[in-house]
Design a protein around this motif. Structure first.
Motif, PDB file in Angstrom:
ATOM      1  N   GLY A 105      27.940  31.992  74.704  1.00 34.56           N
ATOM      2  CA  GLY A 105      27.060  32.354  75.807  1.00 34.56           C
ATOM      3  C   GLY A 105      27.137  33.809  76.206  1.00 34.56           C
ATOM      4  N   THR A 106      27.713  34.649  75.352  1.00 34.57           N
ATOM      5  CA  THR A 106      27.800  36.070  75.665  1.00 34.57           C
ATOM      6  C   THR A 106      27.369  36.893  74.461  1.00 34.57           C
ATOM      7  OG1 THR A 106      30.102  36.349  74.932  1.00 34.57           O
ATOM      8  CG2 THR A 106      29.745  35.642  77.217  1.00 34.57           C
ATOM      9  N   ARG A 107      27.144  38.174  74.696  1.00 37.56           N
ATOM     10  CA  ARG A 107      26.798  39.124  73.640  1.00 37.56           C
ATOM     11  C   ARG A 107      27.787  40.284  73.710  1.00 37.56           C
ATOM     12  NH1 ARG A 107      25.675  41.973  69.523  1.00 37.56           N
ATOM     13  NH2 ARG A 107      23.806  43.244  69.381  1.00 37.56           N
ATOM     14  N   ILE A 108      28.326  40.683  72.555  1.00 33.81           N
ATOM     15  CA  ILE A 108      29.303  41.768  72.487  1.00 33.81           C
ATOM     16  C   ILE A 108      28.671  42.974  71.809  1.00 33.81           C
ATOM     17  CG2 ILE A 108      31.584  42.466  71.684  1.00 33.81           C
ATOM     18  CD1 ILE A 108      31.639  40.230  73.721  1.00 33.81           C
ATOM     19  N   CYS A 109      28.774  44.148  72.436  1.00 30.95           N
ATOM     20  CA  CYS A 109      28.254  45.391  71.861  1.00 30.95           C
ATOM     21  C   CYS A 109      29.367  46.432  71.820  1.00 30.95           C
ATOM     22  CB  CYS A 109      27.098  45.940  72.701  1.00 30.95           C
ATOM     23  SG  CYS A 109      25.662  44.852  72.833  1.00 30.95           S
ATOM     24  N   ARG A 110      29.280  47.317  70.843  1.00 31.60           N
ATOM     25  CA  ARG A 110      30.231  48.428  70.776  1.00 31.60           C
ATOM     26  C   ARG A 110      29.960  49.394  71.920  1.00 31.60           C
ATOM     27  NH1 ARG A 110      33.330  48.960  66.427  1.00 31.60           N
ATOM     28  NH2 ARG A 110      33.630  51.170  66.857  1.00 31.60           N
ATOM     29  N   LEU A 111      31.007  50.111  72.315  1.00 33.34           N
ATOM     30  CA  LEU A 111      30.929  51.015  73.448  1.00 33.34           C
ATOM     31  C   LEU A 111      31.230  52.435  72.990  1.00 33.34           C
ATOM     32  CD1 LEU A 111      30.564  51.064  76.546  1.00 33.34           C
ATOM     33  CD2 LEU A 111      33.030  50.702  76.746  1.00 33.34           C
ATOM     34  N   GLU A 112      30.395  53.392  73.369  1.00 37.10           N
ATOM     35  CA  GLU A 112      30.619  54.792  73.019  1.00 37.10           C
ATOM     36  C   GLU A 112      30.458  55.682  74.250  1.00 37.10           C
ATOM     37  OE1 GLU A 112      28.122  56.054  69.816  1.00 37.10           O
ATOM     38  OE2 GLU A 112      29.196  54.858  68.305  1.00 37.10           O
ATOM     39  N   PRO A 113      31.328  56.708  74.376  1.00 35.03           N
ATOM     40  CA  PRO A 113      32.492  56.982  73.515  1.00 35.03           C
ATOM     41  C   PRO A 113      33.507  55.836  73.607  1.00 35.03           C
ATOM     42  CG  PRO A 113      31.991  58.850  74.950  1.00 35.03           C
ATOM     43  CD  PRO A 113      31.201  57.703  75.456  1.00 35.03           C
ATOM     44  N   GLU A 114      34.168  55.564  72.496  1.00 35.79           N
ATOM     45  CA  GLU A 114      35.068  54.419  72.451  1.00 35.79           C
ATOM     46  C   GLU A 114      36.383  54.695  73.171  1.00 35.79           C
ATOM     47  OE1 GLU A 114      37.593  54.950  68.311  1.00 35.79           O
ATOM     48  OE2 GLU A 114      35.823  53.660  68.288  1.00 35.79           O
ATOM     49  N   ILE A 115      36.987  53.623  73.647  1.00 37.08           N
ATOM     50  CA  ILE A 115      38.344  53.671  74.178  1.00 37.08           C
ATOM     51  C   ILE A 115      39.219  52.865  73.227  1.00 37.08           C
ATOM     52  CG2 ILE A 115      39.888  52.961  76.038  1.00 37.08           C
ATOM     53  CD1 ILE A 115      37.716  53.456  78.006  1.00 37.08           C
ATOM     54  N   ARG A 116      40.232  53.497  72.714  1.00 38.71           N
ATOM     55  CA  ARG A 116      41.104  52.875  71.720  1.00 38.71           C
ATOM     56  C   ARG A 116      42.527  52.796  72.269  1.00 38.71           C
ATOM     57  NH1 ARG A 116      40.707  52.257  66.084  1.00 38.71           N
ATOM     58  NH2 ARG A 116      38.623  53.174  66.238  1.00 38.71           N
ATOM     59  N   ARG A 117      43.210  51.721  71.965  1.00 40.79           N
ATOM     60  CA  ARG A 117      44.611  51.589  72.367  1.00 40.79           C
ATOM     61  C   ARG A 117      45.448  51.225  71.148  1.00 40.79           C
ATOM     62  NH1 ARG A 117      45.075  45.748  75.550  1.00 40.79           N
ATOM     63  NH2 ARG A 117      43.989  44.510  73.975  1.00 40.79           N
ATOM     64  N   ARG A 118      46.701  51.660  71.178  1.00 42.77           N
ATOM     65  CA  ARG A 118      47.641  51.342  70.106  1.00 42.77           C
ATOM     66  C   ARG A 118      48.626  50.293  70.618  1.00 42.77           C
ATOM     67  NH1 ARG A 118      46.758  56.772  69.586  1.00 42.77           N
ATOM     68  NH2 ARG A 118      48.475  57.278  70.993  1.00 42.77           N
ATOM     69  N   ILE A 119      48.706  49.199  69.892  1.00 37.90           N
ATOM     70  CA  ILE A 119      49.602  48.099  70.262  1.00 37.90           C
ATOM     71  C   ILE A 119      50.851  48.178  69.395  1.00 37.90           C
ATOM     72  CG2 ILE A 119      49.841  45.584  70.382  1.00 37.90           C
ATOM     73  CD1 ILE A 119      46.759  45.503  70.730  1.00 37.90           C
ATOM     74  N   SER A 120      52.001  48.021  70.019  1.00 40.73           N
ATOM     75  CA  SER A 120      53.281  48.153  69.309  1.00 40.73           C
ATOM     76  C   SER A 120      54.215  47.002  69.644  1.00 40.73           C
ATOM     77  CB  SER A 120      53.961  49.481  69.685  1.00 40.73           C
ATOM     78  OG  SER A 120      53.138  50.584  69.362  1.00 40.73           O
ATOM     79  N   ILE A 121      55.221  46.846  68.795  1.00 36.95           N
ATOM     80  CA  ILE A 121      56.298  45.870  69.015  1.00 36.95           C
ATOM     81  C   ILE A 121      57.500  46.636  69.551  1.00 36.95           C
ATOM     82  CG2 ILE A 121      57.711  44.075  67.936  1.00 36.95           C
ATOM     83  CD1 ILE A 121      55.689  44.186  65.560  1.00 36.95           C
ATOM     84  N   ALA A 122      58.012  46.226  70.684  1.00 35.61           N
ATOM     85  CA  ALA A 122      59.167  46.900  71.303  1.00 35.61           C
ATOM     86  C   ALA A 122      60.373  45.972  71.294  1.00 35.61           C
ATOM     87  CB  ALA A 122      58.840  47.312  72.734  1.00 35.61           C
ATOM     88  N   PHE A 123      61.542  46.539  70.983  1.00 41.59           N
ATOM     89  CA  PHE A 123      62.783  45.767  70.999  1.00 41.59           C
ATOM     90  C   PHE A 123      63.944  46.725  71.236  1.00 41.59           C
ATOM     91  CE2 PHE A 123      61.389  46.777  66.712  1.00 41.59           C
ATOM     92  CZ  PHE A 123      62.479  47.456  66.181  1.00 41.59           C
ATOM     93  N   ARG A 124      65.083  46.167  71.608  1.00 43.13           N
ATOM     94  CA  ARG A 124      66.263  47.002  71.855  1.00 43.13           C
ATOM     95  C   ARG A 124      66.835  47.472  70.516  1.00 43.13           C
ATOM     96  NH1 ARG A 124      66.309  42.950  75.658  1.00 43.13           N
ATOM     97  NH2 ARG A 124      67.359  41.538  74.220  1.00 43.13           N
ATOM     98  N   LYS A 125      67.232  48.753  70.469  1.00 39.99           N
ATOM     99  CA  LYS A 125      67.668  49.354  69.205  1.00 39.99           C
ATOM    100  C   LYS A 125      68.847  48.614  68.583  1.00 39.99           C
ATOM    101  CE  LYS A 125      66.014  54.047  69.988  1.00 39.99           C
ATOM    102  NZ  LYS A 125      66.374  55.481  70.151  1.00 39.99           N
ATOM    103  N   GLY A 126      69.737  48.079  69.408  1.00 40.46           N
ATOM    104  CA  GLY A 126      70.917  47.402  68.879  1.00 40.46           C
ATOM    105  C   GLY A 126      70.611  46.132  68.121  1.00 40.46           C
TER     106      GLY A 126
END
Length: 282
Positions: free
Chosen positions: A239-260
């Protein structure tokens, strides 16, 4: 005190009593009142720093033992925010259950900032974060991150919206629209508001929602438009429509953990499995 009590599942008075006992044991004040709250004294901060190093050594020792045994078993606690969790966690958990039946993956939904706080306080073993809510410059030195996937935001509208025939929509196109905003992350709301203001207007926010179900319902009925992550746009959008957005907003997803804990076999197989499924949808 209230936040600690909530995280530890005890009453605030129990937290206060434990701190009082600790102060008696060390013979110096560890906290001091600041208005309606409390803050650490110099002694309190030094004790926290020492405790953090002790916990890091314990986690490193545990990882050493697990690495020597080469056993992928036990509990692995994961914190992830909704869009990335919905896209990646089900298949990752399913795969690990099949390949490592002695490993129990315990998942809890948390926004990136919550996940980082849980990671710092040993309430979770892995947190999935993004660089919008947790900028790299603010990461704790004891935390290590591994890049996972990049995500681009899209605009969601009803199928009969005037812009629904367009593949790409600009921020200027949305100036006179009603908006529904996801309030789970204040950073997210601020980011979208800033993007609109750079285009010369302030968004007309008619609804603020904590869950995606209400957001989708408002959009599908034509009440408003919404901005959503590309990962979230993969499913449950009838029931929805998805369109690209410009200028785009991009995010970087990462995995975080304790160094030890980097050498922990359980952590390694989880990261490998998560990266595999992220590559499939990239």
């Amino acid at each position: 005190m209230a936040a600690v009590a909530e995280a530890m599942h005890v009453s605030p008075s129990a937290v206060s009593q434990q701190i009082s006992l600790l102060e008696q044991e060390v013979g110096i004040d560890l906290v001091e009142r600041r208005g309606r709250g409390v803050d650490l004294t110099i002694a309190g901060r030094k004790l926290v720093e020492r405790a953090n190093r002790i916990f890091e050594e314990l986690e490193s020792a545990r990882a050493d033992m697990a690495e020597l045994k080469k056993v992928v078993a036990g509990d692995l606690r994961i914190a992830a925010f909704p869009s990335v969790a919905a896209a990646l966690m089900p298949k990752t958990i399913q795969t690990l259950h099949a390949t490592h039946p002695r490993l129990e993956v315990l998942f809890e939904e948390m926004e990136p900032e919550e996940g980082m706080n849980a990671l710092r306080s040993w309430q979770t073993d892995i947190a999935l974060i993004d660089d919008l809510n947790v900028p790299p410059g603010l990461l704790d030195p004891s935390i290590e991150i591994t890049p996972l996937i990049e995500d681009v935001f899209n605009v969601m509208m009803s199928p009969d919206h005037r812009l629904a025939v367009m593949e790409t929509v600009t921020w200027q196109d949305l100036e006179h629209e009603n908006w529904v905003m996801d309030t789970a992350s204040s950073t997210y709301t601020r980011m979208l508001t800033d993007a609109c203001q750079k285009s010369g207007y302030t968004p007309n926010i008619i609804a603020r929602c904590k869950g995606f179900e209400v957001t989708r319902a408002l959009v599908s009925e034509g009440c408003a438009i919404a901005i959503l992550p590309g990962l979230r746009a993969r499913k449950d959008l009838q029931g929805t429509r998805i369109c690209r957005l410009e200028p785009e907003i991009r995010r970087r997803i990462s995995i975080a953990f304790r160094k030890g804990e980097k050498r922990s076999p359980a952590l390694q197989v989880f990261v490998q499995c998560l990266e595999q499924h992220a590559a499939e949808i990239r």
